[in-house]
Scaffold this active site. Sequence first.
Site, PDB file in Angstrom:
ATOM      1  N   GLU A   1      -8.721   7.794  17.157  1.00  0.00           N
ATOM      2  CA  GLU A   1      -9.388   9.098  17.295  1.00  0.00           C
ATOM      3  C   GLU A   1     -10.175   9.443  16.033  1.00  0.00           C
ATOM      4  OE1 GLU A   1      -6.319   8.359  18.320  1.00  0.00           O
ATOM      5  OE2 GLU A   1      -6.873   8.465  20.432  1.00  0.00           O
TER       6      GLU A   1
ATOM      7  N   GLU B   1     -16.683  -9.598   2.655  1.00  0.00           N
ATOM      8  CA  GLU B   1     -15.525 -10.448   2.900  1.00  0.00           C
ATOM      9  C   GLU B   1     -14.892 -10.069   4.240  1.00  0.00           C
ATOM     10  OE1 GLU B   1     -13.361 -11.813  -0.433  1.00  0.00           O
ATOM     11  OE2 GLU B   1     -11.457 -11.234   0.451  1.00  0.00           O
TER      12      GLU B   1
ATOM     13  N   GLN C   1       0.817  -1.206   0.000  1.00  0.00           N
ATOM     14  CA  GLN C   1       0.000   0.000   0.000  1.00  0.00           C
ATOM     15  C   GLN C   1       0.857   1.266   0.000  1.00  0.00           C
ATOM     16  OE1 GLN C   1      -1.129   3.261   2.127  1.00  0.00           O
ATOM     17  NE2 GLN C   1      -1.065   1.678   3.681  1.00  0.00           N
ATOM     18  N   GLY C   2       0.536   2.209  -0.856  1.00  0.00           N
ATOM     19  CA  GLY C   2       1.247   3.482  -0.838  1.00  0.00           C
ATOM     20  C   GLY C   2       0.275   4.653  -0.752  1.00  0.00           C
ATOM     21  N   TYR C   3      -0.419   4.732   0.370  1.00  0.00           N
ATOM     22  CA  TYR C   3      -1.312   5.881   0.592  1.00  0.00           C
ATOM     23  C   TYR C   3      -0.613   6.924   1.478  1.00  0.00           C
ATOM     24  CZ  TYR C   3      -5.489   3.110  -0.852  1.00  0.00           C
ATOM     25  OH  TYR C   3      -6.423   2.376  -1.511  1.00  0.00           O
ATOM     26  N   SER C   4      -0.170   6.452   2.657  1.00  0.00           N
ATOM     27  CA  SER C   4       0.305   7.384   3.683  1.00  0.00           C
ATOM     28  C   SER C   4       1.604   8.076   3.286  1.00  0.00           C
ATOM     29  CB  SER C   4       0.566   6.640   4.980  1.00  0.00           C
ATOM     30  OG  SER C   4      -0.582   5.964   5.383  1.00  0.00           O
TER      31      SER C   4
END
Lengths: 371, 396
Positions: B374, B246, B128-131
Amino acid sequence: MSIGFTEDHEHLRELVRRFLQARSPSHEVRRLIRDGLGRDDEVWFQMAGQLGLQGIAIPEEYGGSGFGPTELGIVLEEMGRVLLVAPYFSTVALAGQTLTASDDEEARRRWLPGIADGSLTATLAVAEHGGTGARTEIATIAEPAGDGWALTGTKLFVLDGHTADLLLVVARAEDGIGLFGVEGDAAGVVRTELESLDLTRGMAEVVLDAAPAIRVGGDRPSGGWLPRVRDLVLASLAAEQIGGAARCLELAVEYAKVREQFGRPIGSFQAVKHKCAGLLIEIEAGRSAAYHAGFAVAEPGAEGAAAAALAKAYCSEVFTHAAKECIQIHGGIGYTWEHDAHLFLRRAKSSELLFGTPARQRARFADLVEI
Amino acid sequence: MTLQERANPAPAETGEEFRTRLRAFFTDHHPGRAPKDPAERFAWNRRWLATMFDHGYAGPGWPREFGGMELSFAHQVIYQEELARARVPGPLGTGLGIVAPTIIKYGTREQRDRWLGPMLRGDKVWAQGYSEPGAGSDLPSLRTTARRDGDEYVVNGQKVWTTHAGDADLFFTLVRTGTPQSRQKGITYLVVDARARGVQVRPLRDLTGGHAFAEVYFDDVRVPVADRIGEENEGWPLVRTSLGHERAAGAMNQAALYRRVLTELEDLARERGLLADPLVRARFTDLEIQVRIIRYNAQRIISDILAKGEPGAASSVSRLLISAFEQEIHEFALDLLGPAALLGKSAAQSVQRSRWLHGFLRTRASTIGAGTREIQLNTIAEQVLGLPHDPAMPPR
């Protein structure tokens, strides 16, 4: 074991909710508290006659509709939401389920039709001065007298005990702990309503002095089915508690949306949001526990006992927490007599301490699952 | 109607027949104990995924045309229960749960054919490459850019918290194609080849001392436009896609997993003579109650889906219940073991190769990753309870 609600269940919930919204709004609850009558007759007979609520968990051959703890749980959850002032919990969840579970054909035939049609109110008297209801605490004595029995002793914390037509009393006979039916106005019965925390549900002391009684379960010891009664009662109470908790959160959320401070609704502040979201997590978790208990106690077995103890322990804590947070989120308004928040706190604390505190239920649960 | 529902045939076999068949498959093909060496373990895991795929036992909820099993929801639950029971490894990388549903819903036919099967078989591992360093929970402020140049995008920037980036063949990323101020309106969904020129992966040491995460740097990386999912500047809505069903069926798997972890801790406490303490017993009782509630909650989500076609309120709290539980159980394990819990796994005196200490450290991430606790509470407050938006936060 079934774990899901059907469309019929949702219809039942909807029907009961609409009825209670119309017939048990806050001002009615407060009127009944002031009058001290314990119920509105018209509402009571409508519940029995038109909606069939008193007979929901009573077999059809005794005038009920033959459903079980799951359906009763749905009704109680809705009643918990509105703090209904009526001897429903005592008559239906306590006495009705006890008689149904008793397997005593004669006792069932004698009393269940009256419960189902609303003409008979009843309650279950277990606890004495210790308040735990444990077998070791039972000091009330049952002795044979003529065709029946005579009961002597003092029962405490009896819900609606001062008004109930029928008292189902747990007492000690020579052959062990048994259950006995006593007419509320029989000779030798002195009933006193006690001032207590929950204004929406009365509690009494019942003093029995050789009061005439009929043994429930015939001459067989009732040791076999009495524990099941406890499981049914705990699951019922958990359902009612979770309804009350959910209503506390709703009230808090409604208020947080409209009450402005510092130029914006307080519900837009993270401190308030997180309080509400945290409560939702607890309530949904409690709901899962209460629903599971309802399904589990519908069938005999050890699973039901553990599930009911767990649900009572957990839902008690959730309801009391929700009631306290409801007051906190309402701020000064929540501290006033005029606001309903304290009525919920009163109900929550009472339900928490009755029928086994969370600590006691946790200990029972630990024994049952062999921790 | 979801893809699954549309393509789902009536189940040919009963739940019990299916369970028996699964159990036999997991017994006959069980991969045995995992190797200790990380590289060997990775290869071993890949081989197992290929075995499952080749026998038609991968992707319980996926459409059959992409190599999945296209199971009814009830059968997916059975699948997850048996998977947990068999103690076999699950999918590799973070691809299956997040990017696969996005490709199924928004990808072109060519993209689905090219990416989905190999992902499910474990031939291609996705990360994953979001952050980004400045864009975690506030993802719309991401700054990695992609500039269109003919049939390619030129990507520059940095991603972080990329799990298993070192093993990845492909990254699914969010990049900025709009102005720096465009926030979620200028974001595009791109798939970047991990071996492309200009991609650099630097392992990031986390607080456990391990290297599960990495930083990924893009320096003029050229990505074919054909590897864009959805339209330019319209990548944001794709992020929220998921195979919710799922995931719900997987909640059962997690409930079973944590039930087992708790039993293992109870066994340890019994062996060491610690269960006699009433306070210890009280805490075990509390954890037992919590883990049961997690299971009841999973059952409730499942029955809601079976009855109404969608999960109810129970599903929104499931993750928070689990993250609180997994932190608490490890914390309690440390309490229970006292100083013995402090020893690292190389110490001869360590308890169970210091799994509880590692778990205590590892589960600090449970309330941070994939949205902090949060932020999730905010989401529940606004989307489930309908509380007003915080004016200090940018509009949704």
